[in-house]
Design a protein around this motif. Structure first.
Motif: not given
Length: 322
Positions: A59-60, A62-67, A88
């Motif tokens: 999840a971290a 994925e959040q980094q990639d989204t940011a 992932k």
């Protein structure tokens, strides 16, 4: 943890190898219990520690990639190389040491429960129960017929039926409880059993027998006389070899409660004590049984044998038996 798991698997291989090579006697019930406990520990660790940690890491990521993508979009960059899906998936993958421990827990515990409380498979290793059971027969044993017992300890916690004359029973050998034996119950608590001149008497009455002709014993490569023996309404077959007269040896018997038995050149007479059973093989002249090593206590009973589920040399053997 991977090192610890490798060490545990190494110990398991050594234990099974020594058992297979006859270096020591294994205890499959205890082994299954220990495997269930160990794999349960891994399963709990996987469920409440390792899997949540992997999910949090994924999840971290994925959040980094989204940011990162959002930040680039603000700069007017819409096309961004790179896909975190593969990374992932790798983060979420279960490592081998959990796959081969926690992943096996459901299978091992189901086998343990089925084998402990319902049915247990056994292989016939000797010819003592010919003609009923042949060497190589793979049989099923009903574990709950005589009551529910705790695994490993074999302590009865819920009583059911008592063994009766004529039952084919698997039990722990009184001389060495690590070894399982299979014989037929011929005497229950309180019975007087006499086996003299190759004839069986229960409480002074001869057990009915009917001659069936000769049987070729492939285990001994010889013929023996076969009889139908009857306990109550149950009939089964036995072998008697008149060329092998009964001989019980001059040495004193030292098994527990041996004073309940008297021996002579013709045979043996025993009074079955409370909580014990007198067992004999159907191959009467080729069976080490209660005539030689004494009574079987109730706590040694494993279950009632009732079905041949496989014989690789003769598929016609498959079926129930008496």
């Amino acid at each position: 943890m991977s090192t610890l798991t490798a060490v545990l698997y190494g110990a398991l291989v050594v234990y099974l190898g020594g058992w297979f090579l006859g270096q020591w006697t294994g205890n499959f019930s205890l082994l299954l219990f220990l495997l269930s406990v160990v794999t349960l520990g891994y399963w709990l660790a996987e469920r409440y520690r390792y899997r949540p940690a992997r999910q949090a890491a994924a999840a971290a990521l994925e959040q980094q990639d989204t940011a990162r993508r959002a930040d680039l979009a603000r700069q007017g960059i819409d096309k961004v190389d790179g896909d975190v899906a593969a990374a992932k998936e790798k983060l979420l993958a279960q490592p081998w040491w959990l796959d081969w421990t926690a992943g096996l827990f459901p299978v091992i515990v189901v086998i343990f429960l089925l084998r402990s409380f319902l049915f247990e498979p056994f292989k016939i290793p000797s010819g003592s129960m010919i003609p009923t059971l042949l060497v190589g027969d793979l049989i099923l044993v009903n574990k709950f017929h005589y009551g529910i017992r705790l695994p490993v300890l074999n302590t009865k916690i819920i009583p059911n039926h008592d063994p009766v004359r004529g039952d084919v029973v698997v039990f722990r050998y009184p001389v060495d409880p690590r070894v399982d034996y299979i014989k037929r119950v011929v005497g229950v608590p309180g019975d007087e059993i006499r086996y003299v001149n190759q004839k069986l008497y229960v409480n002074g009455q001869p057990v009915p027998v009917k001659a069936l002709g000769d049987f070729y014993n492939e285990d001994r490569l010889r013929y023996a006389q076969m009889f139908a023996e009857t306990f109550g309404e149950q009939e089964h077959r036995i072998l008697v070899d008149p060329q092998r007269p009964a001989f019980y040896g001059p040495e004193p018997k030292t098994f527990p409660m041996h004073e309940n038995c008297q021996y002579s050149a013709e045979g043996v007479t025993c009074k079955v004590p409370a909580g014990h059973y007198f067992m004999m093989g159907d191959n009467r002249d080729d069976s080490q049984d209660s005539r030689f090593w004494g009574f079987v206590p109730d706590e040694n009973i494993v279950g009632r044998a009732f079905f041949v589920w496989m014989n690789l040399g003769d598929l016609g053997r498959i079926g129930s038996f008496h």
